[in-house]
Design a protein around this motif. Structure first.
Motif, PDB file in Angstrom:
ATOM      1  N   LEU A  17       4.949  -1.899  10.397  1.00 46.72           N
ATOM      2  CA  LEU A  17       3.539  -1.563  10.536  1.00 46.72           C
ATOM      3  C   LEU A  17       2.777  -2.620  11.326  1.00 46.72           C
ATOM      4  O   LEU A  17       1.812  -2.307  12.021  1.00 46.72           O
ATOM      5  N   PHE A  18       3.208  -3.890  11.241  1.00 43.20           N
ATOM      6  CA  PHE A  18       2.539  -4.946  12.002  1.00 43.20           C
ATOM      7  C   PHE A  18       2.540  -4.610  13.494  1.00 43.20           C
ATOM      8  O   PHE A  18       1.503  -4.615  14.147  1.00 43.20           O
ATOM      9  N   SER A  19       3.715  -4.333  14.043  1.00 41.76           N
ATOM     10  CA  SER A  19       3.802  -4.080  15.484  1.00 41.76           C
ATOM     11  C   SER A  19       3.249  -2.707  15.839  1.00 41.76           C
ATOM     12  O   SER A  19       2.649  -2.530  16.900  1.00 41.76           O
ATOM     13  N   LEU A  20       3.429  -1.725  14.958  1.00 41.97           N
ATOM     14  CA  LEU A  20       2.942  -0.379  15.251  1.00 41.97           C
ATOM     15  C   LEU A  20       1.420  -0.357  15.337  1.00 41.97           C
ATOM     16  O   LEU A  20       0.842   0.252  16.239  1.00 41.97           O
ATOM     17  N   ILE A  21       0.765  -1.041  14.413  1.00 41.92           N
ATOM     18  CA  ILE A  21      -0.697  -1.017  14.388  1.00 41.92           C
ATOM     19  C   ILE A  21      -1.301  -1.937  15.431  1.00 41.92           C
ATOM     20  O   ILE A  21      -2.226  -1.562  16.153  1.00 41.92           O
ATOM     21  N   GLN A  22      -0.787  -3.158  15.561  1.00 43.90           N
ATOM     22  CA  GLN A  22      -1.377  -4.108  16.498  1.00 43.90           C
ATOM     23  C   GLN A  22      -1.036  -3.776  17.954  1.00 43.90           C
ATOM     24  O   GLN A  22      -1.909  -3.700  18.811  1.00 43.90           O
ATOM     25  N   GLU A  23       0.251  -3.555  18.223  1.00 41.00           N
ATOM     26  CA  GLU A  23       0.701  -3.356  19.602  1.00 41.00           C
ATOM     27  C   GLU A  23       0.970  -1.894  19.932  1.00 41.00           C
ATOM     28  O   GLU A  23       1.269  -1.568  21.085  1.00 41.00           O
ATOM     29  N   ARG A  77       0.096  -0.862  -3.241  1.00 47.55           N
ATOM     30  CA  ARG A  77       0.398  -2.265  -2.943  1.00 47.55           C
ATOM     31  C   ARG A  77      -0.619  -2.745  -1.921  1.00 47.55           C
ATOM     32  O   ARG A  77      -0.845  -2.096  -0.892  1.00 47.55           O
ATOM     33  N   ALA A  78      -1.240  -3.865  -2.204  1.00 49.29           N
ATOM     34  CA  ALA A  78      -2.205  -4.420  -1.257  1.00 49.29           C
ATOM     35  C   ALA A  78      -1.504  -4.768   0.048  1.00 49.29           C
ATOM     36  O   ALA A  78      -0.413  -5.359   0.050  1.00 49.29           O
ATOM     37  N   LEU A  79      -2.095  -4.390   1.162  1.00 54.37           N
ATOM     38  CA  LEU A  79      -1.507  -4.736   2.451  1.00 54.37           C
ATOM     39  C   LEU A  79      -1.668  -6.234   2.706  1.00 54.37           C
ATOM     40  O   LEU A  79      -2.678  -6.833   2.332  1.00 54.37           O
ATOM     41  N   PRO A  80      -0.684  -6.877   3.338  1.00 51.09           N
ATOM     42  CA  PRO A  80      -0.803  -8.311   3.634  1.00 51.09           C
ATOM     43  C   PRO A  80      -2.064  -8.613   4.450  1.00 51.09           C
ATOM     44  O   PRO A  80      -2.503  -7.784   5.252  1.00 51.09           O
ATOM     45  N   LYS A  81      -2.618  -9.787   4.251  1.00 46.13           N
ATOM     46  CA  LYS A  81      -3.856 -10.158   4.945  1.00 46.13           C
ATOM     47  C   LYS A  81      -3.744 -10.025   6.464  1.00 46.13           C
ATOM     48  O   LYS A  81      -4.664  -9.497   7.110  1.00 46.13           O
ATOM     49  N   PRO A  82      -2.661 -10.506   7.090  1.00 46.14           N
ATOM     50  CA  PRO A  82      -2.582 -10.359   8.552  1.00 46.14           C
ATOM     51  C   PRO A  82      -2.566  -8.900   9.001  1.00 46.14           C
ATOM     52  O   PRO A  82      -3.069  -8.586  10.091  1.00 46.14           O
ATOM     53  N   LEU A 136      -6.887  -4.092  11.161  1.00 46.19           N
ATOM     54  CA  LEU A 136      -7.481  -2.789  10.881  1.00 46.19           C
ATOM     55  C   LEU A 136      -8.976  -2.901  10.598  1.00 46.19           C
ATOM     56  O   LEU A 136      -9.454  -3.941  10.146  1.00 46.19           O
ATOM     57  N   THR A 137      -9.679  -1.811  10.829  1.00 46.76           N
ATOM     58  CA  THR A 137     -11.061  -1.683  10.371  1.00 46.76           C
ATOM     59  C   THR A 137     -11.020  -0.948   9.040  1.00 46.76           C
ATOM     60  O   THR A 137     -10.677   0.235   8.988  1.00 46.76           O
ATOM     61  N   LEU A 138     -11.331  -1.651   7.950  1.00 48.50           N
ATOM     62  CA  LEU A 138     -11.265  -1.060   6.613  1.00 48.50           C
ATOM     63  C   LEU A 138     -12.577  -0.350   6.293  1.00 48.50           C
ATOM     64  O   LEU A 138     -13.648  -0.951   6.395  1.00 48.50           O
ATOM     65  N   ILE A 139     -12.469   0.911   5.921  1.00 46.81           N
ATOM     66  CA  ILE A 139     -13.646   1.702   5.565  1.00 46.81           C
ATOM     67  C   ILE A 139     -13.409   2.348   4.209  1.00 46.81           C
ATOM     68  O   ILE A 139     -12.456   3.117   4.030  1.00 46.81           O
ATOM     69  N   HIS A 140     -14.274   2.019   3.259  1.00 48.17           N
ATOM     70  CA  HIS A 140     -14.194   2.624   1.934  1.00 48.17           C
ATOM     71  C   HIS A 140     -14.998   3.925   1.952  1.00 48.17           C
ATOM     72  O   HIS A 140     -16.163   3.946   2.382  1.00 48.17           O
TER      73      HIS A 140
END
Length: 364
Positions: free
Chosen positions: A125-131, A160-165, A170-174
């Motif tokens: 998910l790190f590479s998929l979301i960022q790059e 499970r909480a997503l890692p901070k990095p 992401l833009t988190l929207i509640h």
């Protein structure tokens, strides 16, 4: 917080909120609207697979939507090996390949992302979301937006909480649920008259029952998704003449015991034609009734033929319009769409005061 119905498509956005409030439906609907705005053909890769080959040939004409259940996707499943001239290459699966074509536009919707449990999936998910990159250097097209959705701990035992990095990418929207009226408009738009509108009448009286956390781990709970399922099921059970005990069990099975018992009691109540006629003869008696009884009478009125509404029930409806505008609006909303439009055309004097607010419901 924003209501789910107020969302816009933002690339790399994570929606966090209760289950069953319509996150997936709204994102798909927004994607469809964006496709329309761009003048492209909307293609849902989950339900329109027959068109994939054509979209691959002419990606510039398409806007694609692909929902994936993120916990079921593993890095080694995104591509498959193929032998070429003495070496092995990795190719993406057809749906994913379409999302890599430079001319295509669309949305990759990563649902249930907070249920991902394994480290390899998190790394993916790190590479998929960022790059927007997956496997060995394969990339999504620049015009493909990534949108994710998940639940928070109070609504799910497996989150499970997503890692901070990863969160930082992401833009988190509640998000909050839609309003009861927005839900009813969605039901009419998607299902027409094929749902039990008494669910809407009940929710107008008991808005706190629209969504609640489960009472225990072995009970269901009310949420927009479960109210939708129940409204469709009740219409089916009514048409087949199901046993009342089965109906009550189905209600509790969808909503849980606390809300289910309340709604089942409301659903059992009936306003007889004779009772309606007597109240219509003396409209003042209507306003002395309990709110629950008033709503049941309004529901009964909404089901009456047009000729009866314009004659024997006309004085009662006029009194409601003059003395309780909210109930009059509910009466109009509960009517089948065609009958509502016909009634509005014949009683423009009554409907005029609410026409602006309900113009999307009164348009042919």
């Amino acid at each position: 917080m924003v209501r789910v119905t107020e969302l816009k498509l933002i690339d790399r956005m994570l929606l966090l909120g209760p289950p069953g409030i319509g996150k997936t439906e709204v994102i798909r609907w927004l994607a469809e609207k964006e496709a329309e705005k761009l003048g492209r053909r909307f293609l849902d890769l989950g339900s329109q697979e027959a068109e994939i080959e054509e979209a691959i040939r002419e990606p510039e004409k398409y806007y694609v939507f692909l929902r994936v259940v993120t916990p079921t996707i593993f890095p080694d499943e995104l591509t498959y090996p193929i032998k070429r001239d003495g070496f092995v290459d990795l190719l993406p699966f057809k749906k994913l390949f379409l999302l890599t074509l430079p001319e295509v536009r669309g949305v990759l919707f990563l649902d249930e992302i907070t249920n991902v449990q394994t480290e390899p999936q998190i790394a993916m998910l790190f590479s998929l979301i960022q790059e927007k990159e997956f496997s060995w250097g394969l990339k999504l097209a620049p015009g493909v937006k990534i949108i994710a959705a998940g639940n928070t701990p109070e609504w799910s035992e497996v989150v499970r909480a997503l890692p901070k990095p990863l969160r930082a990418r992401l833009t988190l929207i509640h998000v909050d649920p839609p309003t009861v009226d927005e839900w009813a408009e969605y039901m009419e738009r998607v299902y027409g008259e094929r749902w039990e509108k008494l669910t809407y009448a009940y929710l107008k009286l008991n808005t706190d029952d629209f969504i609640k956390t489960p009472a225990d781990d072995w009970e269901n709970f009310p949420c927009p998704r479960n109210w939708t399922s129940l409204a469709l099921l009740l219409q089916e059970l009514r048409e087949t003449g199901a046993d009342p005990e089965l109906v009550e069990e189905a209600v509790i099975g969808r909503l849980g015991k606390e809300v289910g018992v309340k709604f089942a009691a409301f659903f059992r109540e009936n306003i007889t034609p004779e009772e309606l006629r007597q109240i219509a003869k003396n409209p003042d008696t209507f306003f002395a009734l309990s709110t629950s009884k008033k709503i049941l009478i309004v529901y009964a009125l909404s089901s009456a033929p047009i000729d009866e509404l314009l004659t024997q029930h006309d004085s009662l409806i006029k009194a409601i319009a003059q003395r309780d505008m909210e109930l009059f609006v509910l009466f109009l909303r509960l009517m089948p769409r065609k009958r509502r439009i016909e009634y509005a055309a014949k009683r423009q004097d009554l409907v005029a005061s609410v026409a602006d607010a309900l113009k999307h419901l009164l348009a042919p």
